[in-house]
Write an enzyme that holds these catalytic residues in place. Structure first.
Site, PDB file in Angstrom:
ATOM      1  N   ALA A 143       1.215  -1.245  -0.203  1.00  0.00           N
ATOM      2  CA  ALA A 143       0.695   0.025   0.250  1.00  0.00           C
ATOM      3  C   ALA A 143       1.149   1.092   0.071  1.00  0.00           C
ATOM      4  O   ALA A 143       1.998   1.123  -0.128  1.00  0.00           O
ATOM      5  CB  ALA A 143      -0.935   0.002   1.187  1.00  0.00           C
ATOM      6  N   LYS A 144      -0.234   2.312  -0.410  1.00  0.00           N
ATOM      7  CA  LYS A 144       1.054   3.427  -0.216  1.00  0.00           C
ATOM      8  C   LYS A 144       1.496   4.238   0.666  1.00  0.00           C
ATOM      9  O   LYS A 144       2.981   4.737   0.834  1.00  0.00           O
ATOM     10  CB  LYS A 144       0.043   4.898   0.122  1.00  0.00           C
ATOM     11  CG  LYS A 144      -0.952   4.775  -1.612  1.00  0.00           C
ATOM     12  CD  LYS A 144      -0.132   5.199  -3.015  1.00  0.00           C
ATOM     13  CE  LYS A 144      -0.236   4.791  -4.024  1.00  0.00           C
ATOM     14  NZ  LYS A 144      -2.164   5.203  -4.036  1.00  0.00           N
TER      15      LYS A 144
END
Ligand code: GLU
Length: 305
Positions: A238-239
């Site tokens: 994820a980011k």
């Protein structure tokens, strides 16, 4: 001459693609190209749209050497096709209006004979007067499939025969927007897609989609659900894991070639460009284990035995 068929990549324009998305796109592209297929791009923009994301996604795909045939298709421009499919199912008596709220569905018990978590069928047998009462109360109606099966089996390149639940899926949401499971089926058929390579988080939805395709008289594509990219803790990338997008990597001084090299290495190939990858790509050797990615250092590739 027969059409060659097509593979596809279908991002949701909700933000920048991360390395996991780019890897899946590269894989889907190589899988299609190496089997003599076209490759098409579709933007799944029926919800979760972030301004400018589509442009950046297309630029990033081009930067890693993923090219596509024909115009980019946007789901928001295909609405009449989804409505036509809904109409066909409705004419066949295979739809019904559902007035349940999300909360009500969560609270209700699972369907007596259906799969766990399936819609319990509360609105399946509403009378016309009950429907009129709910409508008058201002409840927005979703449209659901009146499924005649509870399970459906698909064939997947990596997972083999995969049997999964089929329930009364939503075809049109309460806000009038066609639902993802319907749109994806209509789009793949309309774009001549006969090969779907995507993340294995979508495997559980696949029996529903294949079942819907069958009800609509559309061909069921070949599937290959590939493992996702995970962070060192084993969670989906994820980011927040750090520099995970192409622009993040560029800001750190990585070129797109270096990123392609890392993506190719994670797939077990030595290549610095998509064309080099394609030259060696063997569609029978798809990755069957997740790629564990430590963005701060080592790019580890996890290979199958
Ligand atoms: N748009 C979906 C996503 O980005 C993928 C749809 C599909 O591949 O069928 O998760």
């Amino acid at each position: 001459m027969a059409e060659p068929g097509a593979g596809r990549y279908a991002p949701s324009p909700s933000g920048d693609l991360h390395l996991g998305n780019l890897r899946t796109a590269l894989l889907a592209w190589a899988f299609a190209r190496s089997t003599g297929r076209n490759f098409v791009l579709r933007i799944d923009d029926l919800d979760r749209v972030r301004l400018g994301a589509e442009r950046r996604q297309l630029d990033d795909l081009a930067a890693i050497g993923v090219d596509w045939d024909g115009p980019v298709v946007r789901q928001s421009e295909q609405l009449p096709y989804y409505e036509a499919a809904i109409e066909r199912l409705t004419t066949a008596g295979l739809t019904y209006e559902c007035y349940c709220t999300r909360k009500e569905i969560q609270k209700a018990a699972t369907a007596p004979h259906g799969p766990i978590g399936a819609y319990p069928g509360t609105c399946r047998a509403l009378s016309e007067s009950e429907r009129a009462r709910l409508r008058a109360a201002g409840r927005p109606a979703a449209l659901r499939l009146r499924a005649t099966a509870t399970e459906f089996e698909v064939n997947d390149n990596l997972h083999g025969r995969y049997r999964g639940p089929v329930d009364d899926v939503v075809l049109r949401r309460g806000d009038g927007v066609p639902a993802y499971n319907l749109a994806v089926v209509v789009d793949d058929a309309a774009q001549g897609v006969d090969q779907v390579v995507r993340g294995d988080d979508l495997l559980p939805s696949t029996p529903r989609q294949a079942y819907l395709a069958t009800l609509l008289g559309l061909p069921v594509p070949h599937y290959a659900h590939v493992p996702l990219v995970l962070n060192p803790e084993g969670r989906r990338l994820a980011k927040r894991d750090g520099a995970v997008t192409l622009s993040d990597r560029r800001a750190l001084g990585n070129t797109p070639e270096e990123v392609v090299t890392a993506l190719a290495a994670s797939l077990g190939y030595t290549a610095t460009s998509s064309s080099e990858l394609l030259a060696h790509f063997d569609a029978r050797r798809l990755p069957c284990e997740p790629w564990i990615l430590d963005v701060n250092g080592l790019l580890q590739s996890s290979r199958c035995p």
